[in-house]
Design a protein around this motif. Structure first.
Motif, PDB file in Angstrom:
ATOM      1  N   ASP A  47      -9.364  -6.645   4.374  1.00 59.96           N
ATOM      2  CA  ASP A  47      -8.887  -5.531   5.206  1.00 59.96           C
ATOM      3  C   ASP A  47      -7.360  -5.427   5.144  1.00 59.96           C
ATOM      4  OD1 ASP A  47     -11.433  -4.831   5.938  1.00 59.96           O
ATOM      5  OD2 ASP A  47     -11.383  -5.858   7.892  1.00 59.96           O
ATOM      6  N   LYS A  48      -6.699  -6.609   5.205  1.00 60.43           N
ATOM      7  CA  LYS A  48      -5.239  -6.607   5.122  1.00 60.43           C
ATOM      8  C   LYS A  48      -4.771  -6.081   3.769  1.00 60.43           C
ATOM      9  CE  LYS A  48      -3.953 -10.213   8.406  1.00 60.43           C
ATOM     10  NZ  LYS A  48      -3.319 -11.522   8.572  1.00 60.43           N
ATOM     11  N   VAL A  49      -5.441  -6.520   2.701  1.00 63.14           N
ATOM     12  CA  VAL A  49      -5.082  -6.048   1.354  1.00 63.14           C
ATOM     13  C   VAL A  49      -5.274  -4.542   1.268  1.00 63.14           C
ATOM     14  CG1 VAL A  49      -5.808  -6.102  -1.073  1.00 63.14           C
ATOM     15  CG2 VAL A  49      -5.482  -8.234   0.171  1.00 63.14           C
ATOM     16  N   LYS A  50      -6.388  -4.052   1.824  1.00 64.32           N
ATOM     17  CA  LYS A  50      -6.648  -2.616   1.808  1.00 64.32           C
ATOM     18  C   LYS A  50      -5.560  -1.889   2.589  1.00 64.32           C
ATOM     19  CE  LYS A  50     -10.142   0.783   3.056  1.00 64.32           C
ATOM     20  NZ  LYS A  50     -11.422   1.024   3.698  1.00 64.32           N
ATOM     21  N   LEU A  51      -5.207  -2.420   3.780  1.00 64.38           N
ATOM     22  CA  LEU A  51      -4.167  -1.808   4.610  1.00 64.38           C
ATOM     23  C   LEU A  51      -2.816  -1.842   3.894  1.00 64.38           C
ATOM     24  CD1 LEU A  51      -3.659  -0.577   7.421  1.00 64.38           C
ATOM     25  CD2 LEU A  51      -3.070  -2.874   8.205  1.00 64.38           C
ATOM     26  N   LEU A  52      -2.519  -2.981   3.273  1.00 57.91           N
ATOM     27  CA  LEU A  52      -1.251  -3.094   2.539  1.00 57.91           C
ATOM     28  C   LEU A  52      -1.217  -2.160   1.333  1.00 57.91           C
ATOM     29  CD1 LEU A  52      -0.640  -6.951   2.720  1.00 57.91           C
ATOM     30  CD2 LEU A  52       0.592  -5.157   3.949  1.00 57.91           C
ATOM     31  N   ASN A  53      -2.353  -2.026   0.650  1.00 52.74           N
ATOM     32  CA  ASN A  53      -2.419  -1.086  -0.480  1.00 52.74           C
ATOM     33  C   ASN A  53      -2.194   0.346  -0.006  1.00 52.74           C
ATOM     34  OD1 ASN A  53      -2.745  -2.869  -2.578  1.00 52.74           O
ATOM     35  ND2 ASN A  53      -4.992  -2.878  -2.438  1.00 52.74           N
ATOM     36  N   GLU A  54      -2.755   0.674   1.139  1.00 54.28           N
ATOM     37  CA  GLU A  54      -2.524   2.017   1.703  1.00 54.28           C
ATOM     38  C   GLU A  54      -1.045   2.194   2.048  1.00 54.28           C
ATOM     39  OE1 GLU A  54      -5.209   2.345   5.001  1.00 54.28           O
ATOM     40  OE2 GLU A  54      -6.969   2.635   3.729  1.00 54.28           O
ATOM     41  N   GLY A  55      -0.439   1.124   2.629  1.00 50.07           N
ATOM     42  CA  GLY A  55       1.005   1.173   2.931  1.00 50.07           C
ATOM     43  C   GLY A  55       1.826   1.327   1.676  1.00 50.07           C
ATOM     44  N   ILE A  56       1.443   0.568   0.639  1.00 53.74           N
ATOM     45  CA  ILE A  56       2.159   0.669  -0.638  1.00 53.74           C
ATOM     46  C   ILE A  56       2.033   2.082  -1.193  1.00 53.74           C
ATOM     47  CG2 ILE A  56       2.098  -0.071  -3.062  1.00 53.74           C
ATOM     48  CD1 ILE A  56       1.428  -2.893  -2.023  1.00 53.74           C
ATOM     49  N   GLN A  57       0.826   2.634  -1.124  1.00 52.07           N
ATOM     50  CA  GLN A  57       0.619   4.000  -1.615  1.00 52.07           C
ATOM     51  C   GLN A  57       1.466   4.988  -0.819  1.00 52.07           C
ATOM     52  OE1 GLN A  57      -1.040   4.646  -4.387  1.00 52.07           O
ATOM     53  NE2 GLN A  57      -0.315   6.723  -4.195  1.00 52.07           N
ATOM     54  N   TYR A  58       1.530   4.785   0.505  1.00 55.00           N
ATOM     55  CA  TYR A  58       2.348   5.657   1.365  1.00 55.00           C
ATOM     56  C   TYR A  58       3.813   5.574   0.933  1.00 55.00           C
ATOM     57  CZ  TYR A  58       4.876   7.183   5.531  1.00 55.00           C
ATOM     58  OH  TYR A  58       5.737   7.808   6.387  1.00 55.00           O
TER      59      TYR A  58
END
Length: 176
Positions: A47-58
């Motif tokens: 979940d953290k990786v997914k959230l961080l990937n979304e942050g990175i994409q943002y």
């Protein structure tokens, strides 16, 4: 991948020569506890990786937007600079033309004033000559005897000849 429920629900067959079931159950309970902990951590980390990937994409989107904005700002700055340079060139040329017009007008004015000055000098010289001639005539009148004046008879031809002689004298003095 096995889930903690798979491990908990696993049943072994009992055999005569098998392992001690209590030890197997205790061991499986320990494995279950550790595996459950690791499984939850794994889910949290995913979940953290997914959230961080979304942050990175943002942030990548923001970075791309900033790059585009910077490029647009640079382009606009160049266009503004070029436009300002063109305007400056036009203003400079206009100022040069106006300055040239002012210089031409000033030269024409100086030329006109010099012409007027020459005319006034010529008029002054002519007036000076006329005054000299008039004063000479007055001096001659005052120095001649009045009786002699009446004795001579002056004709129109004499006056015309005298005037022609005076004009010739004036012209001669003007040449000097």
């Amino acid at each position: 991948m096995l889930t903690p429920l798979d491990i908990e629900g696993k049943n072994f067959k009992k055999t005569v020569y098998g392992f001690a079931s209590q030890e197997v159950k205790t061991f499986l309970a320990d494995i279950l506890k550790d595996y459950e902990k690791i499984y939850k951590e794994n889910i949290e980390l995913k979940d953290k990786v997914k959230l961080l990937n979304e942050g990175i994409q943002y942030y990548k989107t923001i970075e791309e937007t900033l790059k585009n904005t910077l490029l647009l700002a640079e382009k606009t700055a160049e266009e503004t600079k070029a436009s300002a340079h063109k305007k400056a060139t036009i203003i400079e040329k206009d100022a040069e033309l106006k300055a040239q017009a002012y210089l031409d007008n000033a030269r024409n004015e100086v030329y006109r004033i010099n012409k007027k000055k020459e005319e006034l000098i010529q008029q002054y010289d002519a007036a000076k000559i006329q005054i000299r001639q008039f004063l000479k005539a007055q001096i001659e009148l005052t120095t001649t005897n009045s009786l002699e004046m009446h004795q001579e008879t002056i004709t129109i031809e004499d006056i015309m000849n005298q005037k022609t002689a005076e004009e010739a004298a004036v012209a001669q003095e003007a040449e000097l």
